[in-house]
Design a protein around this motif. Structure first.
Motif, short mmCIF file in Angstrom:
data_model
loop_
_atom_site.label_atom_id
_atom_site.label_comp_id
_atom_site.label_asym_id
_atom_site.label_seq_id
_atom_site.Cartn_x
_atom_site.Cartn_y
_atom_site.Cartn_z
N GLN A 117 -10.21 -58.41 -70.17
CA GLN A 117 -9.30 -57.55 -69.40
C GLN A 117 -9.98 -56.22 -69.04
OE1 GLN A 117 -5.77 -57.28 -71.80
NE2 GLN A 117 -4.97 -59.22 -71.04
N VAL A 118 -10.85 -55.82 -69.91
CA VAL A 118 -11.56 -54.56 -69.68
C VAL A 118 -12.77 -54.80 -68.78
CG1 VAL A 118 -12.85 -52.70 -70.81
CG2 VAL A 118 -10.77 -53.63 -71.87
N ALA A 119 -13.58 -55.78 -69.21
CA ALA A 119 -14.85 -55.99 -68.53
C ALA A 119 -14.68 -56.54 -67.12
CB ALA A 119 -15.71 -56.94 -69.36
N ASP A 120 -13.66 -57.37 -66.95
CA ASP A 120 -13.50 -58.01 -65.64
C ASP A 120 -12.32 -57.40 -64.88
OD1 ASP A 120 -15.58 -59.76 -66.35
OD2 ASP A 120 -14.16 -61.17 -67.27
N ALA A 121 -11.97 -56.23 -65.26
CA ALA A 121 -10.79 -55.62 -64.67
C ALA A 121 -10.88 -55.54 -63.15
CB ALA A 121 -10.58 -54.24 -65.27
N ASP A 122 -12.05 -55.32 -62.67
CA ASP A 122 -12.21 -55.14 -61.23
C ASP A 122 -12.55 -56.44 -60.50
OD1 ASP A 122 -11.74 -52.45 -61.63
OD2 ASP A 122 -13.88 -52.01 -61.95
N PHE A 123 -12.54 -57.51 -61.30
CA PHE A 123 -12.93 -58.78 -60.68
C PHE A 123 -11.81 -59.80 -60.78
CE2 PHE A 123 -16.72 -56.65 -62.32
CZ PHE A 123 -17.53 -56.59 -61.19
N ALA A 124 -11.84 -60.64 -59.81
CA ALA A 124 -10.86 -61.74 -59.82
C ALA A 124 -11.37 -62.83 -60.75
CB ALA A 124 -10.70 -62.31 -58.41
N ASP A 125 -10.45 -63.65 -61.19
CA ASP A 125 -10.84 -64.80 -62.03
C ASP A 125 -11.76 -65.71 -61.23
OD1 ASP A 125 -9.19 -63.83 -63.99
OD2 ASP A 125 -7.59 -65.30 -63.68
N CYS A 126 -12.56 -66.37 -61.97
CA CYS A 126 -13.48 -67.29 -61.29
C CYS A 126 -12.78 -68.56 -60.83
CB CYS A 126 -14.67 -67.60 -62.18
SG CYS A 126 -14.23 -68.55 -63.63
N VAL A 127 -11.62 -68.80 -61.31
CA VAL A 127 -10.86 -70.01 -60.92
C VAL A 127 -9.49 -69.62 -60.39
CG1 VAL A 127 -12.01 -71.61 -62.48
CG2 VAL A 127 -10.02 -70.33 -63.27
N GLU A 128 -9.04 -70.44 -59.52
CA GLU A 128 -7.65 -70.30 -59.03
C GLU A 128 -6.98 -71.66 -59.25
OE1 GLU A 128 -5.20 -69.91 -54.88
OE2 GLU A 128 -7.32 -69.34 -54.87
N LEU A 129 -5.86 -71.67 -59.96
CA LEU A 129 -5.22 -72.93 -60.29
C LEU A 129 -4.05 -73.23 -59.36
CD1 LEU A 129 -5.12 -72.77 -64.20
CD2 LEU A 129 -6.95 -73.56 -62.73
N GLN A 130 -3.93 -74.44 -59.01
CA GLN A 130 -2.78 -74.90 -58.23
C GLN A 130 -2.13 -76.04 -59.04
OE1 GLN A 130 -5.10 -75.84 -54.69
NE2 GLN A 130 -4.07 -74.14 -53.62
N PRO A 131 -1.40 -75.69 -60.10
CA PRO A 131 -0.90 -76.71 -61.03
C PRO A 131 0.00 -77.75 -60.37
CG PRO A 131 0.14 -74.57 -61.44
CD PRO A 131 -0.95 -74.32 -60.44
N GLU A 132 0.79 -77.27 -59.39
CA GLU A 132 1.69 -78.23 -58.74
C GLU A 132 0.90 -79.31 -57.97
OE1 GLU A 132 0.97 -74.83 -56.04
OE2 GLU A 132 1.48 -75.01 -58.15
N LEU A 133 -0.30 -78.90 -57.52
CA LEU A 133 -1.17 -79.86 -56.82
C LEU A 133 -2.21 -80.47 -57.75
CD1 LEU A 133 -1.79 -77.75 -53.57
CD2 LEU A 133 -0.26 -79.72 -53.85
N LYS A 134 -2.17 -80.02 -58.98
CA LYS A 134 -3.14 -80.47 -59.99
C LYS A 134 -4.56 -80.20 -59.49
CE LYS A 134 -0.07 -84.15 -61.53
NZ LYS A 134 0.62 -83.36 -62.54
N ARG A 135 -4.71 -79.05 -58.91
CA ARG A 135 -6.01 -78.68 -58.38
C ARG A 135 -6.50 -77.38 -59.00
NH1 ARG A 135 -4.76 -79.61 -52.04
NH2 ARG A 135 -4.78 -81.88 -52.05
N LEU A 136 -7.77 -77.28 -59.02
CA LEU A 136 -8.42 -76.06 -59.52
C LEU A 136 -9.47 -75.64 -58.48
CD1 LEU A 136 -9.79 -75.39 -63.04
CD2 LEU A 136 -11.35 -75.28 -61.12
N LYS A 137 -9.39 -74.38 -58.11
CA LYS A 137 -10.39 -73.86 -57.17
C LYS A 137 -11.37 -72.99 -57.94
CE LYS A 137 -7.96 -73.83 -52.76
NZ LYS A 137 -7.46 -72.99 -51.69
#
Ligand SMILES: Nc1ncnc2c1ncn2[C@@H]1O[C@H](COP(=O)(O)OP(=O)(O)OP(=O)(O)O)[C@@H](O)[C@H]1O
Length: 713
Positions: free
Chosen positions: A82-102
């Motif tokens: 939370q501290v170190a990556d505060a300025d960065f987006a997560d490396c993954v984006e989840l679409q659980p309803e589509l069962k997809r991971l970006k």
């Protein structure tokens, strides 16, 4: 790698994604026949996308295809991130309803991956259990082997997902605890059993987490079935949830862990929980299984119980780590290397299986040997890959995702583990045998007791009878002795009396002996003489009487002889007379015939009109009759027979016919015969006269007629 494509090598839209849901779990009712399984097995690994997945299991020797199910779970950012990556987006984006991971490659590009389930950082432990583990647990309860495995970078939440005990917060309970809850809730404690072993694979050695002294446990592979087991591991029977949780706690306490830069509680070993579930197949389900199997020939009594042995293997892998990032050094570095080596071996196997490679390097590490059944084997396998959100670990996350993607291509041949429980049968038979032996001993004892009782009773009875007999014998003896004594006494008394009498008689005889003897002899002789005389007299009288009877008899005989001669004479006379009478009858009959003939002649003459001749004949006849009359009247007597008839009367003659005297009856017959002859003659005469009168009346006819009438009357 195309930005819009799927990085798992399967074209978009060509993959039929199966839901990891409880409803997809196969039920025994779907188990149909070996034919079905054979048909399906022919497409093994050929087309993963067309396979039914976990929910299509069917019983059979070769099993049915069941693809490894893979879910991805994202850990929320930890405090450091939370501290170190505060300025960065997560490396993954989840679409659980589509069962997809970006997976973001950069700010404008990402790769999309599809999983069987995509679990966000907000997914509850309960939800994770239900979509990842519950279908496998249900399969295990149905007799299949099942594997739930967590794979991911260190510190991404593998142990959190699998091993949390949830003591402070029950909602935090992990898959191990929840699995056992479901298993315990489903089994029948009376017939089913659960046993658990808990191991760790540390630095290529298998250690017993329930007994740390028990290390370097060998892996045993069945050469026939390929089944892998660790028989050296402690096996603890689980009866309730509490004991299981305590067991997990014990195991966790013995697990190697280290404080690394990435995880203060970093597991340095792969933890393997093995839950063996043995269930007794009951009722129609068992009958169906036996019919399909080879147990139908067994007798019901000796048929072992049919059991289904499911094994749930929950694997909490040690985290893959980059040494530079984890900062491992020294022994921890060695651990990390070992961990990475084994994970690498697992990855190679998964790759080989995913690519249908003819060679799968299972024997490269103990981890792959242990998980042989979970990947490419007969188990239902559900893999959860854990990832962190930090873009700083994008490479490790990518590696994890790729591992998961490849694992999704691995297809197992799910096979039910059903077998006859010969041990149980043996135990049951032992129990029955013990019961029978006990029953036999009980019956034998009862028989012995009864025998003893009867023997005692018989002995008592015999003693009583002997006693009674002895008493009776004694009584009888004493009675006889008494009678004997009395008899002796009486005899003695009698003898005494006789003796006295004899003495007195002797004294008397001595006085009168001589005169008495002479008198007696004379009297005796006289008496004999008299008897002789009397007998002689009687004999003479008898002889005289017989003589007179003889004379009398001779006289009677002479009279009888004379009488006989007389009777014979009479009989001869009678016979002579009878012959005479028969001659007379014959004469009369011939006369009658003559008269009849003449009458016929006369009638014929009259019919011809020759009256003169008739008259001549008639005159002749009349003269015969008249002569007869005159002759009769001439001697002043009628014929003797007629006279007799007149004298005796008809009734009398008839009665004489019935007389007992034969002479009388003969005379009566003669009379009747003569009378009949005379009447016949007379009737003939009358008949002739009538004919004459009718044909030509004459003067003398009247007088003659009157004569006839007078005579007939
Ligand atoms: N889904 C989550 N929600 C909240 N906290 C989580 C989650 N996943 C993991 N954590 C936390 O992250 C930390 C690391 O988790 P855990 O030890 O389970 O990681 P790991 O993958 O097992 O690591 P390692 O491989 O090093 O053993 C723990 O403090 C855990 O509480």
């Amino acid at each position: 790698m195309a930005s819009n494509g799927y990085r798992n090598g399967i074209l978009k839209g060509s993959v039929k994604v199966e839901k990891l849901s409880p409803s997809s779990n196969p039920k025994p009712s779907s188990i149909k026949s070996k034919t079905t399984s054979t048909q399906v097995s022919s497409v093994r690994r050929s087309s993963p996308a067309s396979l039914g997945g976990v929910g299509s299991g069917v019983k059979g020797d070769s099993g049915v295809p069941g693809r490894v199910r893979v879910a991805v779970r994202l850990r929320p950012r930890n405090a450091e991130e939370q501290v170190a990556d505060a300025d960065f987006a997560d490396c993954v984006e989840l679409q659980p309803e589509l069962k997809r991971l970006k997976l973001r490659k950069n700010n404008w590009d990402s790769d999309t991956y599809e999983f069987d389930e995509v679990l966000t950082e907000f997914a509850s432990q309960k939800r994770v259990y239900e979509v990842v583990a519950k279908p496998v647990v249900e399969s295990v309860l149905d007799g299949y082997n099942g594997t739930v495995m967590a794979y991911g970078q260190t510190g991404t939440g593998k142990t959190f997902t699998l091993g949390r005990l949830g003591e402070e917060d029950t909602a935090a309970r992990g898959i191990m605890v929840r699995s056992m809850e479901d298993i315990l809730a489903d089994i029948c404690p009376e017939t089913d059993s659960i046993s658990v072993s808990y191991l760790q694979l540390y630095m290529e050695t298998i250690q017993d987490l329930l007994d740390p002294t028990n290390d370097n446990i060998p892996i045993v592979e069945d050469p026939k079935t390929g089944d892998v087991s660790v028989p050296g591991a402690t096996l603890v029977e689980i009866r309730n949830q509490h004991s299981f949780v305590e067991l997990l706690r014990l195991g966790e306490a013995h697990r190697f862990a280290a404080n690394t830069k990435l995880n203060t509680e970093s597991s340095r070993s792969h933890a393997i929980l093995m839950v063996h579930v043995k269930r007794c197949v009951k009722g129609s389900e068992a009958a169906l299984s036996i019919e399909n199997g080879n147990g139908s020939h067994m007798s019901k009594n000796f048929r072992p119980p049919l059991v289904r042995k499911g094994k749930l293997v929950v694997v909490d892998l040690a985290g893959s780590e980059r040494i530079d990032k984890s900062g491992s050094e020294g022994h921890t570095l060695e651990e990390a290397k070992s961990i990475n080596l084994s994970l690498s071996a697992l990855g190679k196997c998964i790759n080989a299986l995913a690519e249908n490679s003819p060679h799968v390097p299972v024997r490269d590490s103990k981890l792959t040997r242990l998980l042989r059944d979970s990947f490419g084997g007969t188990a239902r396998t559900s893999l959860i890959v854990t990832i962190g959100p930090s873009p700083r670990h994008r490479g490790e996350t990518t590696s994890t995702i790729m591992f998961g993607q490849r694992a999704m291509k691995v297809e197992n041949m799910v096979k039910i583990k059903e077998e006859f429980d010969y041990k149980s049968l043996s135990r049951r038979l032992d129990i029955q045998l013990d019961k029978l032996i006990a029953e036999h001993e009980r019956q034998q004892k009862a028989f012995q007791d009864e025998l003893e009782r009867i023997t005692i009773e018989a002995q008592n009875h015999i003693s009583e009878v002997e006693r009674n007999y002895a008493e009776a014998l004694e009584n009888e003896q004493s009675r006889y002795q008494k009678d004997y004594k009395e008899s002796i006494k009486k005899l003695e008394e009698q003898w005494m009396l006789n003796q006295q009498k004899l003495n007195s008689d002797r004294a008397r005889v001595e006085v009168k002996q001589e005169p008495l003897d002479m008198g007696l002899a004379v009297a005796e002789l006289q008496k004999s003489l008299q008897n002789e005389i009397n007998l002689r007299k009687a004999a003479e009288e008898e002889v005289n009487s017989l003589k007179s009877q003889l004379v009398q008899w001779r006289r009677s005989e002479a009279v009888g002889n004379a009488e006989v001669l007389k009777l014979r004479k009479l009989l001869e006379d009678e016979e002579h007379q009878k012959e005479k009478l028969e001659e007379e009858i014959a004469g009369l009959r011939s006369q009658l015939l003559q008269l009849s003939f003449e009458a016929d002649e006369t009638r014929r003459s009259l019919d011809r009109g020759g009256s003169g001749k008739i008259l001549t004949g008639l005159d002749s006849l009349m003269s015969q009759v008249r002569n007869s009359q005159i002759k009769d009247s001439g001697n002043g007597q009628k014929a003797p027979i007629v006279n007799l008839f007149e004298q005796v009367g008809l009734q009398k003659i008839l009665s004489l016919l019935e007389s007992e005297d034969s002479d009388v009856r003969i005379h009566a017959v003669k009379v009747v015969a003569n009378l009949a002859a005379e009447v016949l003659v007379m009737m003939t005469s009358i008949f002739v006269t009538i004919l004459i009168c009718r044909s030509k009346p004459r003067k003398d006819c009247t007088s003659w007629w009157s004569y006839v009438v007078v005579d007939a009357s």
